[in-house]
Design a protein around this motif. Structure first.
Motif, short mmCIF file in Angstrom:
data_model
loop_
_atom_site.label_atom_id
_atom_site.label_comp_id
_atom_site.label_asym_id
_atom_site.label_seq_id
_atom_site.Cartn_x
_atom_site.Cartn_y
_atom_site.Cartn_z
N ILE A 22 0.83 -1.20 0.00
CA ILE A 22 0.00 0.00 0.00
C ILE A 22 0.87 1.27 0.00
O ILE A 22 0.64 2.19 -0.78
CB ILE A 22 -0.87 0.02 1.28
CG1 ILE A 22 -2.05 -0.93 1.14
CG2 ILE A 22 -1.37 1.43 1.60
CD1 ILE A 22 -3.01 -0.51 0.10
N ILE A 23 1.84 1.27 0.88
CA ILE A 23 2.69 2.46 1.02
C ILE A 23 3.54 2.67 -0.23
O ILE A 23 3.68 3.80 -0.72
CB ILE A 23 3.60 2.32 2.27
CG1 ILE A 23 2.74 2.32 3.54
CG2 ILE A 23 4.62 3.46 2.32
CD1 ILE A 23 1.76 3.46 3.65
N LEU A 24 4.07 1.59 -0.76
CA LEU A 24 4.90 1.72 -1.96
C LEU A 24 4.06 2.20 -3.15
O LEU A 24 4.56 2.91 -4.01
CB LEU A 24 5.57 0.38 -2.31
CG LEU A 24 6.53 -0.16 -1.27
CD1 LEU A 24 7.32 -1.33 -1.83
CD2 LEU A 24 7.47 0.93 -0.78
N THR A 25 2.81 1.77 -3.17
CA THR A 25 1.93 2.21 -4.27
C THR A 25 1.55 3.67 -4.11
O THR A 25 1.45 4.41 -5.08
CB THR A 25 0.66 1.32 -4.30
OG1 THR A 25 1.06 -0.05 -4.38
CG2 THR A 25 -0.21 1.66 -5.48
N PHE A 26 1.36 4.06 -2.86
CA PHE A 26 0.91 5.43 -2.58
C PHE A 26 2.00 6.47 -2.83
O PHE A 26 1.72 7.60 -3.22
CB PHE A 26 0.45 5.51 -1.11
CG PHE A 26 -0.22 6.80 -0.75
CD1 PHE A 26 0.53 7.85 -0.23
CD2 PHE A 26 -1.58 6.97 -0.94
CE1 PHE A 26 -0.08 9.05 0.10
CE2 PHE A 26 -2.20 8.17 -0.61
CZ PHE A 26 -1.45 9.22 -0.09
N LEU A 27 3.28 6.09 -2.60
CA LEU A 27 4.33 7.09 -2.57
C LEU A 27 5.08 7.31 -3.88
O LEU A 27 6.23 7.74 -3.88
CB LEU A 27 5.32 6.77 -1.44
CG LEU A 27 4.73 7.03 -0.04
CD1 LEU A 27 5.70 6.59 1.04
CD2 LEU A 27 4.40 8.50 0.14
N ASP A 28 4.40 7.05 -4.99
CA ASP A 28 4.92 7.56 -6.26
C ASP A 28 5.00 9.08 -6.18
O ASP A 28 5.92 9.71 -6.69
CB ASP A 28 3.99 7.17 -7.41
CG ASP A 28 4.50 5.91 -8.09
OD1 ASP A 28 3.69 5.11 -8.53
OD2 ASP A 28 5.73 5.76 -8.19
N VAL A 29 4.01 9.66 -5.56
CA VAL A 29 3.99 11.09 -5.30
C VAL A 29 4.43 11.29 -3.85
O VAL A 29 3.84 10.70 -2.95
CB VAL A 29 2.57 11.65 -5.48
CG1 VAL A 29 2.54 13.13 -5.15
CG2 VAL A 29 2.09 11.40 -6.91
N PRO A 30 5.45 12.09 -3.61
CA PRO A 30 5.94 12.29 -2.23
C PRO A 30 4.83 12.74 -1.32
O PRO A 30 3.95 13.52 -1.70
CB PRO A 30 7.02 13.37 -2.39
CG PRO A 30 7.47 13.21 -3.80
CD PRO A 30 6.23 12.83 -4.58
N SER A 31 4.88 12.26 -0.10
CA SER A 31 3.89 12.65 0.90
C SER A 31 4.49 12.48 2.27
O SER A 31 5.54 11.85 2.43
CB SER A 31 2.65 11.76 0.73
OG SER A 31 1.64 12.14 1.63
N TYR A 32 3.83 13.04 3.27
CA TYR A 32 4.33 12.91 4.64
C TYR A 32 3.35 12.10 5.46
O TYR A 32 2.19 11.91 5.06
CB TYR A 32 4.58 14.31 5.26
CG TYR A 32 3.35 15.19 5.30
CD1 TYR A 32 2.93 15.88 4.16
CD2 TYR A 32 2.62 15.34 6.49
CE1 TYR A 32 1.80 16.68 4.20
CE2 TYR A 32 1.50 16.16 6.52
CZ TYR A 32 1.09 16.82 5.37
OH TYR A 32 -0.03 17.61 5.41
N GLY A 33 3.86 11.61 6.63
CA GLY A 33 3.12 10.66 7.44
C GLY A 33 1.65 10.98 7.65
O GLY A 33 0.77 10.20 7.26
N TYR A 34 1.39 12.09 8.22
CA TYR A 34 0.03 12.44 8.60
C TYR A 34 -0.88 12.52 7.38
O TYR A 34 -2.05 12.13 7.42
CB TYR A 34 0.05 13.78 9.35
CG TYR A 34 -1.06 13.90 10.36
CD1 TYR A 34 -2.23 14.58 10.04
CD2 TYR A 34 -0.95 13.34 11.63
CE1 TYR A 34 -3.26 14.68 10.97
CE2 TYR A 34 -1.97 13.45 12.57
CZ TYR A 34 -3.11 14.12 12.23
OH TYR A 34 -4.13 14.24 13.13
N ASP A 35 -0.35 13.01 6.28
CA ASP A 35 -1.12 13.11 5.03
C ASP A 35 -1.44 11.73 4.48
O ASP A 35 -2.54 11.49 3.97
CB ASP A 35 -0.32 13.92 4.01
CG ASP A 35 -1.09 14.08 2.69
OD1 ASP A 35 -0.54 13.71 1.64
OD2 ASP A 35 -2.24 14.56 2.75
#
Lengths: 115, 115
Positions: A22-35
């Motif tokens: 899930i996290i690897l799929t989500f982080l194509d676009v940089p993001s931070y923890g809370y977001d």
DNA sequence: ACATTATACTATATGTCGCACAGTATAGTG
DNA sequence: CACTATACTGTGCGACATATAGTATAATGT
């Protein structure tokens, strides 16, 4: 045997591996923890901070994610994004996920035939 | 970071939960350990004896499976089948699996949009 | 007849990670 | 000023897939 506590247990087991995907799929676009937590909750998947932050750190340590502090809205935030190596890993994990779905499909079809 | 050992690690993590679902789906029809291994291998899913037998014992202890010794072909075999409670649990686990697939689909679709 | 492999199972230890507990720091809200 | 929200760090625990090691009997090869 209380089915509710058993379900909590097995949900935790099923999250292992899945959370990373899930996290690897989500982080194509940089993001931070809370977001990340907010965004996943909006699509119906609830992850606690105490689950996510250690995972982000572990994945960074493995060089699967890259992080970078930025100050936004006058707040320091740690932005994570997937590394090149992380993308390779993600492709392989997606294959595992597909194989698992296939196996489950075969077994479910076989089960219906036996009904 | 060696991707091969990382993949073995994450495969193990992803098997947690999934293995239980597989076994519960398979054991609508009673079967014994060695036969389960053979049958799963035939549909492309390799489970080691040392992984399966402890799992069968754990699930029996939780009253998710029922077992019964039988002598077949002059050999004692421990037949396992899913219990009533196990069927309830399986339905709930299937829901979790479906939700996970849905979430992954949403994230993958969102990723393609961002490409 | 003996060695090896296959069948079928049991017992125990280890490593990993999701989760829980506890905490710090700063900003926003009542 | 108290409380909640935002944003993160540190540490320990429990469960299970995997690994190691083993027993017992049957089948197969030499």
């Amino acid at each position: 045997m209380d089915i509710q506590s058993e379900l909590m247990n097995i949900t935790s087991e099923m999250n292992r591996g899945f959370l990373q995907l899930i996290i690897l799929t989500f982080l194509d676009v940089p993001s931070y923890g809370y977001d990340i937590i907010d965004s996943l909750e909006k699509i119906g998947y609830k992850v606690e901070e105490n689950t996510l932050y250690p995972l982000l750190r572990r994945l960074e340590k493995k060089e699967v994610l890259i992080s970078e502090w930025k100050v936004v809205d006058n707040k320091p935030r740690k932005y994570y994004s997937i590394s090149k190596y992380g993308k390779e890993l993600r492709e392989e994990i997606m294959k595992i996920w597909s194989i698992q779905n296939l196996i489950l499909q075969k077994l479910s079809d076989g089960r219906k035939e036996n009904e």
